[in-house]
Design an enzyme around this catalytic site. Sequence first.
Site, PDB file in Angstrom:
ATOM      1  N   ASP A 167       6.251  -9.807  -0.706  1.00  0.00           N
ATOM      2  CA  ASP A 167       6.960  -9.157   0.834  1.00  0.00           C
ATOM      3  C   ASP A 167       8.397 -10.592   0.425  1.00  0.00           C
ATOM      4  OD1 ASP A 167       4.470  -8.876   1.549  1.00  0.00           O
ATOM      5  OD2 ASP A 167       3.902 -10.224   2.109  1.00  0.00           O
ATOM      6  N   GLU A 201       6.523  -0.105  -1.122  1.00  0.00           N
ATOM      7  CA  GLU A 201       7.153  -0.675  -1.573  1.00  0.00           C
ATOM      8  C   GLU A 201       8.667   0.869  -2.072  1.00  0.00           C
ATOM      9  OE1 GLU A 201       4.949   0.684  -5.426  1.00  0.00           O
ATOM     10  OE2 GLU A 201       4.452  -0.244  -3.115  1.00  0.00           O
ATOM     11  N   ASN A 235       3.540  -8.361  -8.045  1.00  0.00           N
ATOM     12  CA  ASN A 235       2.917  -8.814  -7.499  1.00  0.00           C
ATOM     13  C   ASN A 235       1.920  -9.873  -8.227  1.00  0.00           C
ATOM     14  OD1 ASN A 235       3.200  -8.111  -4.670  1.00  0.00           O
ATOM     15  ND2 ASN A 235       2.504  -6.187  -4.660  1.00  0.00           N
ATOM     16  N   ASP A 271      12.486   3.357  -4.692  1.00  0.00           N
ATOM     17  CA  ASP A 271      11.270   2.875  -4.866  1.00  0.00           C
ATOM     18  C   ASP A 271      11.276   1.593  -5.848  1.00  0.00           C
ATOM     19  OD1 ASP A 271       7.958   3.787  -4.438  1.00  0.00           O
ATOM     20  OD2 ASP A 271       8.314   2.912  -6.691  1.00  0.00           O
TER      21      ASP A 271
END
Length: 344
Positions: free
Chosen positions: A186, A212, A177, A169
């Site tokens: 991304d 993620e 983000n 993770d």
Amino acid sequence: MSGWWLFLGGAAFGSLLPALWHRATNLIPSVAARRRHWDRIKAKRLERSVQRLNELVQNVSGEVERHRGALLRTGEEIAGLDPSSPDFSKVVLQAAIEIMQLNARLQGELDTAESRLREQAWQLESQTAQALTDPLTGLPNRRAFDTEIKRRLAQWQRKQTPFSVVLLDVDHFKRLNDEYGHPAGDAVLTRLAEVLQAVARESDMPARIGGEEFAVILSEADARLAAAAAERFRRAIANRRFEFEGREMPVTVSCGAASIGAGVSIESLMKRADDCLYAAKENGRNRVFYHLASGPHPFDMAEDELPEPIPDAAEELTPERATELELQTLVDNLQHRLAEICSP
């Protein structure tokens, strides 16, 4: 006489078979050399393609049955004639013409079948690829992961072939983000997938199973080897330079590893790996925890102390390979059926 006539007609039709089988078997796309590019669409479209391919096999078989029936009837009519009759040669000539017409018609049917087989094989490959791929990273998606881990469990139950699961993770992904923007997030996921593919063995299966979150199914790996593999993934990602539009982004992952064992179900295996992932997050992130009998255990080992990964296992039956084999089986069944029909 009828056996001879059937042989003549069968031989004429039989000359059509090798070319059809050569072309038809070459229509099946070679998926072994392709990378695992799967995407998400409804599985019903894939099922419909398989159904249409089966219908194609049945239709061609029916056409050959009708062809064989016509040959039998012609042979029986000739067998009932007197060879000394003045009309015998004329009847035989007319029958030969009819056989040529039958073969020409059947050739047209087989050409049509070839065209349909080409289209169905292409659609089946395309839909299989789309149904099982994460569109962003190109890795297998959750559906592909679930299918493969069920297959590995069945293999473990039959042959005691060990395997392990590593969950990864991205640390502080929401913060990344928020600070750099979703396009940067991304880009991180895409490049992280590239790292996993580069580090994993050919027999391992990396997948993106959630936002993620990634997972890797490891072949022939117990808990300690799985933890060592997870550590290699972690270090490779931590050492990778992640940049987006000229800005460098710090990217690390937390990892949890667990191995199959007696009485362990897929659900309990995934829970163990998830508990270890949670422990890694709770203990500072950018770490590896693996499951032991006592629960999640930290993996702390210098790079020069990591055990060597086990060499790649034999070829795994990936979903792509399974589809190729299914197509090949359909063609083989059709060939076998036609051979039975056309044998005198």
